[in-house]
Design an enzyme around this catalytic site. Structure first.
Site, PDB file in Angstrom:
ATOM      1  CD  GLU A  43      -2.495   1.279   2.732  1.00 30.36           C
ATOM      2  OE1 GLU A  43      -3.528   1.959   2.811  1.00 30.36           O
ATOM      3  OE2 GLU A  43      -2.033   0.619   3.710  1.00 30.36           O
ATOM      4  CE  LYS A 110      -7.263   1.700   3.521  1.00 34.68           C
ATOM      5  NZ  LYS A 110      -6.092   2.222   4.272  1.00 34.68           N
ATOM      6  CB  CYS A 144      -4.450  -1.358   4.494  1.00 34.32           C
ATOM      7  SG  CYS A 144      -3.501  -1.401   6.035  1.00 34.32           S
TER       8      CYS A 144
END
Length: 258
Positions: A43, A110, A144
């Site tokens: 990431e 995200k 994540c």
């Protein structure tokens, strides 16, 4: 294709220096051995997990995307990872890109921005999940904090490979280990997690624990060291276990609202 050869790059990152990180990762990838279909980077691989996206020049996102395209052509492989991306009206995204060797491109923003660090205040949250096919495998990539939300990750569309790229810190690394394995088991899918190493400008320590799990939750590879982890995923292994166990046929049907 029956097999997918994957390389997961686990490394420390240089704080908020995109060029230095691109050079670092280019050097790392020169160490690749044998056949590789897909290369996965962590990431925010050009900056580390910065909450100051305004400090990154607006053109660095495109520079990184161009660099990914160059690397994909060089290695005849797909490249996947997330980066700080500044879009229209100066909107900031933690955006994952997949770039293929023939110029194909996919992107995912995200969904679950990390409120504990204030990511929700600095970056726009994504609204759509990404699913794409590459060399015979249906792939669903995430970023994540998405790992903590099993409904968002649920295998409703018969993907074969679930991927998480991360800057997941050491104090909560036990959750990372447990949840990666759980996502593999509950989704009857390969699940790969690529985390970083080292420390960042905010004093957060990262211990890697990049790993690959098969659809039964068996560990294929795991490391806490600076390394490129190479694994071979088998479509036959996946299909045989799905046909034998039939777990996905019993899954719940639902709609996501937020």
């Amino acid at each position: 294709m029956e097999h997918l050869h994957v390389a997961m790059v686990q490394t420390a990152l240089v704080w908020e220096d995109p060029k230095a990180n691109r050079d670092l990762l280019a050097s790392k990838m020169e160490q690749l051995e044998g056949e590789v279909d897909l290369i996965i980077l962590p990431e925010m691989f050009t900056t580390g997990f910065t909450m100051d996206p305004g400090s990154i020049p607006a053109d660095e996102g495109q520079r990184t995307l161009d660099w990914m395209q160059e690397q994909a052509k060089k290695y005849r492989a797909g490249i996947l990872g997330s980066t700080v991306f500044i879009g229209e009206n100066n909107r900031h995204f933690n955006r994952l890109f997949f770039v293929g060797p023939d110029g194909e491109q996919e992107q995912y923003d995200k969904r679950h921005t990390f409120t504990l660090a204030g990511e929700d205040k600095e970056y726009e949250a994504g609204k759509k999940r990404l699913l794409f096919e590459f060399r015979g495998f249906r792939i669903c990539p995430m970023i994540c904090y998405d790992l903590r939300f099993p409904v968002w990750s649920r295998n409703t569309e018969d993907y074969d490979l679930l991927i998480y790229v991360a800057n997941w810190p050491a104090p909560r690394i036990g959750a990372w280990d447990a949840l990666l394995k759980a996502r593999a088991i509950e989704n009857m899918s390969y699940c790969l997690g690529v985390n970083r190493l080292g420390s960042d400008q905010n004093g957060h320590e990262y211990t890697g624990h990049s790993a690959a799990y098969d659809c039964l939750g068996n560990t294929i590879v795991f490391s806490q060291e600076e390394a490129i982890l190479q694994v071979v995923l088998s479509q036959q292994h996946l299909n045989l276990n799905r046909e034998k166990l039939q777990f996905l046929k019993d899954r719940d049907h639902f709609n996501i609202q937020r």
